[in-house]
Write a protein that holds these residues in place. Structure first.
Motif, PDB file in Angstrom:
ATOM      1  N   GLY A 103     -57.836  75.466  48.451  1.00 34.53           N
ATOM      2  CA  GLY A 103     -56.477  75.337  47.808  1.00 34.53           C
ATOM      3  C   GLY A 103     -56.154  75.652  46.416  1.00 34.53           C
ATOM      4  N   ASP A 133     -53.420  71.049  43.732  1.00 34.61           N
ATOM      5  CA  ASP A 133     -53.365  69.924  44.502  1.00 34.61           C
ATOM      6  C   ASP A 133     -51.925  69.368  44.528  1.00 34.61           C
ATOM      7  N   HIS A 166     -51.227  70.957  50.671  1.00 36.21           N
ATOM      8  CA  HIS A 166     -51.644  70.336  51.902  1.00 36.21           C
ATOM      9  C   HIS A 166     -50.959  70.368  53.180  1.00 36.21           C
ATOM     10  N   GLN A 186     -53.236  73.079  54.339  1.00 35.03           N
ATOM     11  CA  GLN A 186     -54.413  72.671  54.698  1.00 35.03           C
ATOM     12  C   GLN A 186     -54.535  71.938  56.130  1.00 35.03           C
ATOM     13  N   GLN A 227     -61.352  72.166  49.462  1.00 36.83           N
ATOM     14  CA  GLN A 227     -61.320  71.780  48.090  1.00 36.83           C
ATOM     15  C   GLN A 227     -60.177  72.410  47.389  1.00 36.83           C
ATOM     16  N   TYR A 228     -59.817  71.747  46.359  1.00 33.03           N
ATOM     17  CA  TYR A 228     -58.765  72.336  45.512  1.00 33.03           C
ATOM     18  C   TYR A 228     -59.148  72.781  44.078  1.00 33.03           C
ATOM     19  N   LYS A 253     -55.491  70.904  39.490  1.00 33.63           N
ATOM     20  CA  LYS A 253     -54.184  70.009  39.400  1.00 33.63           C
ATOM     21  C   LYS A 253     -53.159  70.389  38.643  1.00 33.63           C
ATOM     22  N   SER A 279     -53.930  79.482  47.470  1.00 34.25           N
ATOM     23  CA  SER A 279     -54.089  79.461  46.168  1.00 34.25           C
ATOM     24  C   SER A 279     -53.626  80.608  45.146  1.00 34.25           C
ATOM     25  N   ASN A 339     -49.934  65.506  35.081  1.00 36.89           N
ATOM     26  CA  ASN A 339     -50.359  65.409  36.150  1.00 36.89           C
ATOM     27  C   ASN A 339     -51.136  64.261  36.528  1.00 36.89           C
TER      28      ASN A 339
END
Lengths: 372, 364
Positions: free
Chosen positions: A173, A176, A181, A184, A207-208, A211, A241, B161
């Motif tokens: 990903g 996040d 998601h 995913q 896995q991402y 953030k 991504s 974030n």
């Protein structure tokens, strides 16, 4: 002298010609910073304009590639130079200039588009991937969303069907956020649905890259995550991504594993690339989950041109209306041939509502209890 | 004598105008190469900048953050401090200001000044570390501030974030919670309308304009009416001479650095408190670097920065006009802005030399 005269008359002629027929509709799109040339999201939106021009005898105004099939529809794109008030400014500029439909590309337009739409009740606005609350059919805003989980389900199915026995599959990903998601969730569900081995815990890696928005353009991190996946026993990895995915393709090529692209037909883009390395990478790209931003632009424009107005509210582009799908091109035809019938059957079942796809990886566990 | 002096004045003020004209000329030539006639190009610029009250007032709205950025850089430049870190300082300043707007509960008349002061404090804080490193350890501020820009971006990004995130369920943009209504900047448009200037209600001429005017005046007062300001300018003119004259150079530079940082903290006010009402990671970037060019063209004086920031805003809008009405891409405006700086600096240099030569002749 004579030549100058000739040139001027020719020029005047062209000018008068183009001034002669006023276009029936003016449709504009506002890209995000970066705009054209990203080989992904924005270019896909631009392609939507090209499709509109083709279908309704229109032209893209001031376009370097000079797309023109007639004078009936005027199409135009703008691009902000930075954040601040610039997004609002170009939306407003188009509205003041008499565009009938204006589409903002990307969720960053949400706030500014809501403001401008409030000031121009007679103009319709669309926003791709954006979210503006409390809309209904009579609103002058349509949120154009995508059922990315449905397309990702097919990518999961591709991985599940083609993964060698005993190997794992992986999901890479970008940033996040709930949107990713969604990808995913669909991917995991698809892989589990077609492949019993993958239903065991730990068989689907995920896995991402980070953030924040840079996680969508971080090939180095993408590569290290992908290498890690492959070393853990994955044979196919799907990414959602953005630019980070370039790292996945490199890792797949280096380790001789397989990758799945996203948004546009990345396999085709790499296969037709001028760079020898990218060409080589394309051999390791199985297919891509297509997010047809071009279709969203086309269909929204079509609605205006054919019915004279747009309905407001929320519109989802899904497998049912070819808003999402999977890439099939001359390069991957052979690889997908053995499973194509199965994929199309899955697609049919989703469209018919026989399979419901979870839109978040957190919902997969509940979904799995009843799905198989 | 008086007459000749005014002649130099004319020459001096003429040079930036010449620079602008030269860059416009280049713009027209480039547009012609792309295939647009000069008439159409100029008309596109006119339509997006001066043709209506809405366009004209937007230029001043766009100029507000640019002015503050130019002012911040100028104050530091005056003391021979190269604060390249304005960029990072407004990221941090804006966040601190936004925090005050989100988490403090105060009545309007207190909340507004508090968020302004908090933004200044945040900017000054982010400038303080490179300032101390420069004054105490002699580490060059260009290096530290550039590094601090990156650190600021990463820090702000992490906070928005992480601990300070207030992203709603459906919103995808990393952002803080909403700023309380008592801290939001209202618009002044009705004031302008009351005195007969037409400003449409969508244009952002908000409280940050007042902040900009007050700060412009304060900086002018500091630089040209206070002893500290004289010291700043003395240090800027010649470090050695100032040292010899007994000016505490380090202290003066520290003061200028912190003043620059606190001004930088204000750059984001308009976007955060008037336009968005939240602090986001996507807050306009690059204004700190625009500020360097604006200060340079404005000759580092508050009055000069007014003109150069409006000029920059004009060209920014002109770029959108070109994009909307012609085939000239937006990016050309970057080229033109760069050329403009070059032209103005070169023409300035040439005229200064010319004036010097004239003076010498006169003296002889």
């Amino acid at each position: 002298m004579k030549r100058v005269l000739l040139l001027t008359t020719a020029l005047l002629l062209v000018l008068s010609l183009s001034a002669g027929a006023a276009p029936k509709y003016k449709i504009g799109i506002c890209f995000d910073v970066g705009g054209r040339g990203d080989q992904s999201f924005n270019d896909s939106a631009y392609n939507g304009l090209v499709l509109l021009a083709k279908q309704f005898k229109g032209f893209i105004k001031d376009d370097p590639s000079k797309v023109s099939f007639g004078q009936e529809i005027e199409l135009k794109y703008l691009e902000p130079k930075s954040g601040g008030q610039d997004r609002e400014l170009i939306l407003r500029a188009m509205a003041e200039d008499g565009y009938n439909l204006i589409i903002g590309v990307g969720f960053l337009y949400s706030d500014s588009l809501a403001k401008v739409a409030g000031d121009f009740p007679d103009i319709h606005f669309g926003i791709i991937d954006g979210w503006i609350p409390d809309l209904n059919e009579s609103s002058n805003v349509t949120c154009l969303g995508f059922a990315e989980h449905e397309g990702s389900f097919l990518m999961g199915a591709v991985s599940g069907l083609l993964a060698k026995k005993g190997t794992k599959v992986g999901f890479l990903g970008g940033m996040d956020i709930p949107l990713i998601h969604k990808f995913q969730g669909g991917f995991i569900a698809g892989a589990m649905y077609v492949n019993k081995d993958l239903r065991a815990p730990g068989m689907i890696l995920g896995q991402y890259a980070g953030k924040d928005p840079t996680a969508f353009n971080d090939p180095k991190t993408g590569e290290s995550i992908a290498v890690n996946f492959f070393k853990q026993g994955a044979s196919i990895v799907y990414h959602a991504s953005g630019g980070t995915g370039a790292g996945l393709f490199k890792a797949a090529k280096d380790l001789g594993k397989l990758a799945i692209g996203v948004d546009s037909d990345q396999g085709l883009i790499y296969a037709t690339s001028k760079s020898a390395e990218e060409k080589k990478m394309s051999e390791f790209i199985l297919t891509s989950m297509l997010k047809r931003v071009d279709n969203a632009v086309l269909l929204t424009g079509e609605e205006l041109i054919e019915t004279g107005k747009n309905l407001g509210g929320y519109k989802t582009f899904s497998l049912a209306n070819d808003g999402v799908g999977y890439a099939l091109n001359d390069y991957n035809k052979k690889k997908l041939q053995p499973i194509k019938a199965k994929l199309d059957n899955l697609k049919k079942q989703i469209v018919a509502g026989k399979i419901t796809v979870p839109d978040d990886d957190a919902k997969v566990a509940d979904w799995a209890k009843t799905a198989f | 004598m008086r007459k000749t002096k005014s002649k130099y004045r004319v020459l001096e003020t003429l040079s930036p105008i010449l620079g602008v004209l030269a860059s416009v000329l280049v713009l027209l030539v480039i547009a012609m190469i792309i295939g647009e006639m000069p008439g159409k190009t100029l008309n596109a610029i006119y339509k997006f900048t001066l043709a209506s009250a809405s366009r004209l007032s937007t230029i001043f709205s766009v100029a507000i953050p640019l002015f503050l950025a130019g002012l911040a850089v100028a104050v530091a430049f005056q003391a021979n401090v190269f604060n390249i870190g304005v960029e990072g300082q407004y990221f941090v300043g804006g966040l601190v200001g936004a925090m005050a707007g989100i988490y403090l509960r105060l009545p309007v008349y207190l909340h507004l000044p508090v968020v302004v002061l908090a933004s200044m404090a945040g900017g000054a804080l982010w400038a303080a570390i490179p300032a101390l490193l420069k004054v105490r350890m002699g580490i060059h501020e260009v290096i530290t501030t550039i590094m601090f820009n990156n650190i600021a971006a990463a820090l702000v990004n992490f906070l928005v974030n992480g601990p300070l995130s207030g992203r709603g369920e459906k919103s995808l943009e990393p952002q803080t919670l909403k700023i309380q209504s008592t801290a939001l900047f209202g618009k002044l448009n009705h004031w302008f309308n009351a005195i007969g200037l037409k400003v449409p209600k969508h244009v952002y001429l908000d409280y940050s304009l007042i902040v900009a005017i007050v700060m412009g005046f304060l900086v002018w007062f500091l630089l040209y009416r206070l002893r500290q300001g004289f010291e700043i300018r003395a240090v800027g003119t010649s470090l050695e001479v100032s040292q010899y004259a007994g000016i505490r150079v380090k202290r003066v530079q520290m003061t200028a650095f912190l003043a620059s940082g606190s001004l930088a903290g204000l750059i984001g006010l308009q976007e955060i408190f008037a336009i968005r009402g939240v602090y986001t990671f996507e807050i306009a970037a690059g204004l700190g670097f625009d500020g360097i060019a604006i200060a340079l063209i404005g000759g580092n004086s508050p009055v000069g920065v007014i003109f150069s920031s409006v000029l920059f805003a004009f060209f920014k809008q002109a770029g959108y006009g070109l994009q909307l009405y012609t085939a000239v891409p937006n990016a050309i405006i970057y080229v033109i802005s760069g050329l403009m700086i070059l032209f103005i600096v070169v023409i300035n240099e040439v005229t200064t030399r010319y004036i010097r030569a004239l003076r010498r002749k006169e003296a002889a």
